[in-house]
Design an enzyme around this catalytic site. Structure first.
Site, short mmCIF file in Angstrom:
data_model
loop_
_atom_site.label_atom_id
_atom_site.label_comp_id
_atom_site.label_asym_id
_atom_site.label_seq_id
_atom_site.Cartn_x
_atom_site.Cartn_y
_atom_site.Cartn_z
CB ILE A 152 -0.98 0.00 1.19
CG1 ILE A 152 -1.93 1.21 1.10
CG2 ILE A 152 -0.26 -0.06 2.53
CD1 ILE A 152 -3.11 1.14 2.06
CB ILE A 168 4.85 1.06 3.92
CG1 ILE A 168 4.18 0.45 5.17
CG2 ILE A 168 4.40 2.50 3.68
CD1 ILE A 168 2.69 0.29 5.07
CE LYS A 169 3.91 0.31 -4.87
NZ LYS A 169 3.02 0.06 -6.04
CB ILE A 170 8.66 4.79 0.40
CG1 ILE A 170 7.97 4.59 1.75
CG2 ILE A 170 9.40 6.12 0.36
CD1 ILE A 170 8.93 4.54 2.93
#
Length: 372
Positions: free
Chosen positions: A108, A139-141
């Site tokens: 996400i 967690i998408k960064i």
């Protein structure tokens, strides 16, 4: 149907689905893909959620409840997207357990409007990890300049990360460095490194789309002969960099402490030029310990007529360098292309998020209870 997906898995390529919607969850389709199509992970992005939620199916009751509570549109959107990711993570939990946390992952993304704000990206990543509250979340960064220190900080807190929007080889090396720095922070803090995982999403098809356009503008036979080669060459050289970094002394020290390698993930693997085989970015990017996240059409095409013939990456590095050099000699700037693609990638995700905010706000207003 062929056994191409099984062969791909057997070669060490984890197959992830680049799509998610509530209907896919509640209909049993996601569970079916896991059971029958060797899918072991899911990636999402703002464009995917925009398509799913704007389609509306399965979201009305939650939207009605949120409208009744008079929550803000930003809060509503996070409640909706994290619910989908949480449910998908639960469906994939057996895969996560079976693979010791390597797969069974659902990604996400942080709010794309924060892509150039390091502190806000860190805060958002922590909030998302807390909201979803599943160990098999990534967690998408984004791999922007501001994203790099955020990756280090978030990994250092023990949160697993999917680094997205990587186009250039230089930026990919910076991403791997940020991951190792994060692991070193986590180790210094006494965290269990074996619980921290990461993938680096290296985008493929968009590189061909942009470079092919420039090759067409050059128009020579030499230029035309190079079409459809730059994206594979770029990705293959990324894997060479991966092999180098994850055999270094710095890495070996972390591995002895229990750390996991940050796998290269091939993203944007749907073919955009109909002149190319629709499984091009699957068949020709087979290498051990990688991930290929596919839109459903690419997954189905691979199952039907994919040609998985073993490792198609290692041993190609010299040719890949020659192909990128040939493109450069025609006056096409690699640095210009990859920077443009990064900028456009952030802009596209931000536009999708803004569209999603608008459509969600309209639904909240439509469903809001009328005042007595």
């Amino acid at each position: 149907m062929t056994d191409a997906l099984k062969r791909l898995s057997d070669e060490g390529v984890a197959i992830w689905l680049d799509d998610l919607s509530r209907k896919r969850i509640t209909s049993g389709n996601l569970a079916e893909l896991i059971d029958q199509s060797h899918v072991v992970g899911v990636t999402t992005n703002p464009a995917i959620f925009q398509k799913a939620i704007s389609g509306g199916e399965g979201y009305e009751q939650q939207l009605t409840d949120l409208a009744t509570r008079k929550v803000t549109v930003d809060e509503a959107l996070r409640m909706i997207t994290t619910a989908d990711v949480r449910d998908a993570a639960d469906i994939l939990r057996p895969v996560y357990d079976r693979t010791d946390g390597q797969d069974g992952r659902v990604s996400i993304e942080v709010d794309p409007r924060l892509a150039h704000d390091t502190a806000a990206t860190i805060a958002e990543a922590k909030q998302l990890a807390w909201l979803v509250d599943r160990p098999n979340t990534l967690i998408k960064i984004p791999a922007t300049k501001a994203g790099l220190p955020a990756i280090t900080e978030v990994i250092g807190k023990g949160i697993s990360v999917n680094v997205t929007l990587i186009f250039s080889l230089e930026r990919y090396r910076e991403v791997m460095d940020a991951y190792l720095a994060g692991l070193e922070k986590a180790k210094a803090a006494g965290l269990d490194l074996s619980l921290i995982h990461s993938v680096a999403s290296f985008f493929v098809s968009r590189v061909d789309s942009e470079i092919d356009k420039r090759l067409d503008a050059v128009g020579t036979d030499e230029a035309k002969a190079l079409k459809g080669k730059a994206a594979l060459a770029n990705a293959r050289l990324a894997y060479e960099a991966y092999e180098e970094v994850f055999s270094s002394d710095r890495w070996n020290a972390l591995e002895r402490a229990g750390a996991n390698k940050q796998r290269a993930l091939w993203a944007s693997t749907g073919v955009k030029d109909p002149a190319y085989k629709d499984t091009l970015y699957v068949d020709d990017l087979v290498a051990p310990n990688t991930v290929n996240t596919m839109p459903e059409a690419t997954l189905e095409a691979t199952a039907d007529h994919g040609s998985i013939t073993g490792d198609t990456v290692r041993g190609t590095y010299e040719q890949a360098r020659a192909e990128l050099d040939a493109v450069a000699k025609l006056g096409i700037s690699y640095d210009d292309v990859v920077q443009l693609l990064e900028d456009e990638g952030v802009e596209k995700f931000e536009a999708s998020w803004n569209d999603l905010l608008k459509s969600t706000e309209a639904e909240l207003q439509r469903l809001a209870p009328t005042e007595a």
